[in-house]
Design an enzyme around this catalytic site. Sequence first.
Site, PDB file in Angstrom:
ATOM      1  N   SER A   1      -9.965  -0.592   7.341  1.00 39.99           N
ATOM      2  CA  SER A   1      -9.328  -0.350   6.048  1.00 39.99           C
ATOM      3  C   SER A   1      -8.653  -1.566   5.425  1.00 39.99           C
ATOM      4  O   SER A   1      -8.243  -1.506   4.267  1.00 39.99           O
ATOM      5  CB  SER A   1      -8.312   0.792   6.160  1.00 39.99           C
TER       6      SER A   1
ATOM      7  N   LYS B   1       0.849  -1.193   0.000  1.00 41.59           N
ATOM      8  CA  LYS B   1       0.000   0.000   0.000  1.00 41.59           C
ATOM      9  C   LYS B   1       0.885   1.243   0.000  1.00 41.59           C
ATOM     10  O   LYS B   1       1.928   1.278   0.653  1.00 41.59           O
ATOM     11  CB  LYS B   1      -0.901  -0.032   1.242  1.00 41.59           C
TER      12      LYS B   1
ATOM     13  N   SER C   1      -9.583   1.708   3.098  1.00 49.12           N
ATOM     14  CA  SER C   1      -8.715   2.484   2.235  1.00 49.12           C
ATOM     15  C   SER C   1      -7.631   1.650   1.542  1.00 49.12           C
ATOM     16  O   SER C   1      -6.942   2.162   0.660  1.00 49.12           O
ATOM     17  CB  SER C   1      -8.029   3.586   3.064  1.00 49.12           C
TER      18      SER C   1
END
Length: 472
Positions: free
Chosen positions: A186, A83, A162
């Site tokens: 997330s 990420k 996210s």
Amino acid sequence: MDLSAAELDRATIPLLARRMADGEFTSAALTGAYLRRITEVDPVLRAVLAVDPTALSQAEESDRRRARGESRGLMDGIPLLLKDNIDTSGLATTAGSRALSVPPRADAEIVTRLRAAGAVVLGKTNMTEWGNFRSPWATSGWSAVGGQTVNPHVLDRTPCGSSSGSAVAVAASLAQVAVGTETSGSIVSPAGHTGVVGFKPSPGRTSNAGIVPITALRDTAGPLARHVVDAAILQAAMEGAACSFTPGTLRHARVGVWRRAGFDADAERVVASAVELLRDHGADLVEVELPYQDVIHAADRPAMVAEFRHDLEEYLRARPGAPRTMRELIEFNESDPVELGKFGQELFHDAEKTRPLTDPAYLHQRRTATEAARRSLDEVITTHRLDVVMAPTNRPAWRARGSDPAGPRTALPAAVAGYPNISVPAGFAGPLPIGVSFTGGPGADDALLGFAAAFESVSQARRTPSYLPEIP
């Protein structure tokens, strides 16, 4: 040897490690297969922000170690994605924002550990900008750097966030595994929406050093994978530990069922099916309600806003070429032609007004939220002698535009309490995946992974994405 998309989709890390050890193919071949997948598929999905130009040389070095009999374990030669809020040397770490265009000076600690385990870093994944903490009306999966990541099951639907790109990349076999981060849902939420496994470990199991923060008290990196065993292996590597994963059993396991009745009919149907499956395999099920949810939410949100400013500004001071304060970030966004095109920065404005973390009002909010979250789970787990609490992870994915509708908020108690949580594929609403989450008590990470693997083995609910343009 060319590895097909179907082979990649089914493969587990232990299987790949065994086949590389037997000489059936190399890490370079495996890495090349994933790089081709990214080239072929990602222009539609927009899950990958950047490919590491050294990926093949990393894989070749892994192959040389293996040839010398010096393999570093199961993760050696396994391609993964990170990420884009995780500092990675030589690659931009943007948290989705154009304000962080200058790469960090060094790897985050978890990246250092993954490299030490021999993992091949393929690149970085898109995410909901600033970890979905710039505006209450943010669009999941969108960032000013990467645009809109879409759900591989139905391309006009959200992957949620996210950790959007990490979940999508794993679902679409753009990497064997990926690393996400979670503060409150997330990891598990995009896992549920894209039909993969997402594990949020107890905070402290992995280091937060070098990760763009929301709140250092409970931010945590965690794995996204197509199989629970892969999530367990990746988690161990991020901890710098040998993997001791053992699948658990469902027989005589005591499961509290938090149905969130009335939230969503499709989610209720999937939970009901999971209940019957667990019962058929010998689990003991108890209907539960988790108390204090409104108290947790009301106290936690303002506390997070204060922590966000403090922790983010501390991180920014060490980033080259970055704004240093919340005020500077706000001004950057106001002057940028892209940043505010989809949604605003209301949470940035709120954060700018917060008082220091020594403020009595903040301390009361954080104490109230944390104690209520722990009581919520502890009382239910103790009263009913539970091994896990099960709940729906998500409703079917909505169209990827505009702000997100309210979710089931089943990730909130574990997130605020600091307890482990995992989402596993459990069913579908038409072509759209729905997951169920299992939450354990304090420190129950390993037992939770074992239980999730046992559920996965009997449910067999994951499907290869169909890449439908829309639902007919």
